[in-house]
Write a protein that holds these residues in place. Sequence first.
Motif, PDB file in Angstrom:
ATOM      1  N   ASP A 432       7.521  48.038  78.326  1.00 53.24           N
ATOM      2  CA  ASP A 432       8.448  49.271  78.766  1.00 53.24           C
ATOM      3  C   ASP A 432       7.701  49.724  80.078  1.00 53.24           C
ATOM      4  OD1 ASP A 432      10.172  51.484  79.173  1.00 53.24           O
ATOM      5  OD2 ASP A 432      11.041  50.923  77.385  1.00 53.24           O
ATOM      6  N   ASP A 476      11.884  46.245  76.749  1.00 55.34           N
ATOM      7  CA  ASP A 476      13.201  46.910  77.350  1.00 55.34           C
ATOM      8  C   ASP A 476      13.887  45.922  78.048  1.00 55.34           C
ATOM      9  OD1 ASP A 476      14.681  49.625  78.099  1.00 55.34           O
ATOM     10  OD2 ASP A 476      14.079  48.839  80.028  1.00 55.34           O
ATOM     11  N   HIS A 478      15.506  46.559  80.816  1.00 60.03           N
ATOM     12  CA  HIS A 478      15.460  46.868  82.236  1.00 60.03           C
ATOM     13  C   HIS A 478      13.874  46.950  82.695  1.00 60.03           C
ATOM     14  CE1 HIS A 478      19.829  47.237  82.530  1.00 60.03           C
ATOM     15  NE2 HIS A 478      19.652  48.366  81.399  1.00 60.03           N
ATOM     16  N   ASN A 483      14.909  40.951  83.659  1.00 58.45           N
ATOM     17  CA  ASN A 483      15.647  41.654  82.780  1.00 58.45           C
ATOM     18  C   ASN A 483      15.386  41.046  80.945  1.00 58.45           C
ATOM     19  OD1 ASN A 483      16.959  39.083  81.963  1.00 58.45           O
ATOM     20  ND2 ASN A 483      18.376  39.402  83.881  1.00 58.45           N
ATOM     21  N   THR A 504      17.818  48.826  74.833  1.00 59.74           N
ATOM     22  CA  THR A 504      18.766  49.494  75.988  1.00 59.74           C
ATOM     23  C   THR A 504      18.946  50.853  75.817  1.00 59.74           C
ATOM     24  OG1 THR A 504      20.697  48.871  77.321  1.00 59.74           O
ATOM     25  CG2 THR A 504      20.777  48.517  74.926  1.00 59.74           C
ATOM     26  N   ASP A 509      24.181  47.476  79.829  1.00 62.36           N
ATOM     27  CA  ASP A 509      23.576  46.147  80.304  1.00 62.36           C
ATOM     28  C   ASP A 509      24.358  45.462  81.219  1.00 62.36           C
ATOM     29  OD1 ASP A 509      22.418  44.054  80.049  1.00 62.36           O
ATOM     30  OD2 ASP A 509      23.219  43.031  78.084  1.00 62.36           O
ATOM     31  N   THR A 511      23.574  43.303  83.392  1.00 66.16           N
ATOM     32  CA  THR A 511      23.515  41.786  83.741  1.00 66.16           C
ATOM     33  C   THR A 511      23.714  41.106  82.405  1.00 66.16           C
ATOM     34  OG1 THR A 511      21.032  42.182  82.843  1.00 66.16           O
ATOM     35  CG2 THR A 511      21.376  42.277  85.102  1.00 66.16           C
ATOM     36  N   SER A 513      22.207  40.828  79.790  1.00 72.92           N
ATOM     37  CA  SER A 513      21.097  40.081  79.229  1.00 72.92           C
ATOM     38  C   SER A 513      21.303  39.928  77.738  1.00 72.92           C
ATOM     39  CB  SER A 513      19.866  40.911  79.576  1.00 72.92           C
ATOM     40  OG  SER A 513      19.807  42.203  79.401  1.00 72.92           O
TER      41      SER A 513
END
Length: 552
Positions: A432, A476, A478, A483, A504, A509, A511, A513
């Motif tokens: 992270d 994470d 992000h 991602n 998340t 979210d 994208t 992912s």
Amino acid sequence: MASAVDGLRNQCQIVPATSLADALTRLREDDLQGVCVLGEKLSPSAFLLETGGLLEKIPDGIALLDLESNILWHNDRLAEFTGQSASLVGQPLLDSFGTVEILGPDFCPFHTALGSNESTRTTIRVGDKNYFQVDATPVLEDLDEFPNYLLVMVRDLTTEVIQRQKLNAIYQAGLELGDLQPQEVLEMSVSERIDLLKSKILHFTQDLLQFDTVEIRLVEQSTNKLTPLLAEGMEPDAESRELYADAEGNGVTGFVAATGRSYLCEDIDNDPLYLPGAPGARSSLTVPLVLHDEILGTFNVESPKPGAFSENDLQFLELFCREVAMALNTLDLLVAEKATTAQESTSLMLREVADPVDEILNDAAWILEKYIGHDAPVTERLQRILSHTREIRELIQKVGEAISPELGRAGFSSREQSENHVLRAKRILVADSDKEVRRAAHELLGRYGCIVETAHNGEEALLMGRTFHYDAVIADIHLPDMNGAECFQRMREIHEHMPVILMTGFGYDPTHSIVKARQMGLKSVLYKPFRLDQLLGAVEEAACGASSRPAT
């Protein structure tokens, strides 16, 4: 007055006397049963002296003294108090008791009574363990201005005084049981404190309460088992006997622990609850250790004599057990405080070294990957750096656990928590970019014995994964360089069965992912902010569920 005298004449022979002194002389020298003093106005000298009559029924000692405090007359009870079988007449009253210590409040009671013409009171101690209250009242004959005699009453206070002394001693014992100086708290280990408390309890039980045989058991709150804390004079089989706080099948001790009621067993041969304890025991007394309505355990004493314990013994032991319960609670609080302090100190050290250690691991892993296959000595040294760096954190954790004592009777310490938790020694990698998240992972999972390492981004996480095996990875979605789906896929390429948990914030979210990762086999997602139990549940399922799978 004439009618009173006539009434006496009808019932007995009357021998007149000219004064009280004359009457006492006749009582001693003639074969008379008693003296009755009568007057137109009854004065303090108007009393009946009977040898074997009314005054002999009074439980107090009574004497008439002359102005030199010598005994002119006394009842039989006074002679019993002094321990003499012969007459005490002619002896100074206090001398008749032998060795006497005047305790006050009046240290010259007879002189004070004669001088003030008022009653006085004092307490005397005879020998080591006998106490008497002495009341002296001046006696005037007819209209004399000054007293002619002293009427003295002696009351036996031995039982009252000893009980009062015992109560005070129990109170002082309670203060001493719980008394631990600051230096002792710092220097003594938990076991040393417990041993000190046990020695104090045994000392007061034997010297104060005068019970030679004693057994103390404490209730384990989780199992209801009665664990021995102290046993003196008990049979080995009785001491090691497994007992529970249950009224059925666990003897007197189990009954007392289950009900919270004291139990006086006057004859073990006729008591269905009694289980053999001390050698040759014939009676027992068992009292619960209670603090704020919570039963902490039991205190049991036994005697080789049937009916050896009285209601007073029961009362004193119950009072003493209150002090013992308070001392045990104080000890638990001190242990808890020490455990908390040790845990806080360990957590602080681990929190402060977490980032530097992770930085070293990240950099060493990066350099190691560059040198693998090129320079064997450098690779070996880098691997040692990684190993020693990890040992630093683990050693801090072990030292913290070593100085953090296990809590007492009812506690569940952080040490026990980490030692028994399923996550103990599981290695978790957390990726992270947020420093606070990485620190929180160290702190929260570290409480349960996890070995946590962190990465700032996806590449660092993959690098760490290639150089070391983890039981689970938390990442994470992000990360700065990839991602969540990409991190999940590439981590699985390194270790096919590596459990990965994605995090998340608020379910956002863009994208998709998480959806993509689920399609690739993702099983667990944490939505920030998550609770500790959610984090533990996810990590337990991931790390422990995968523990039996082979690493690739």
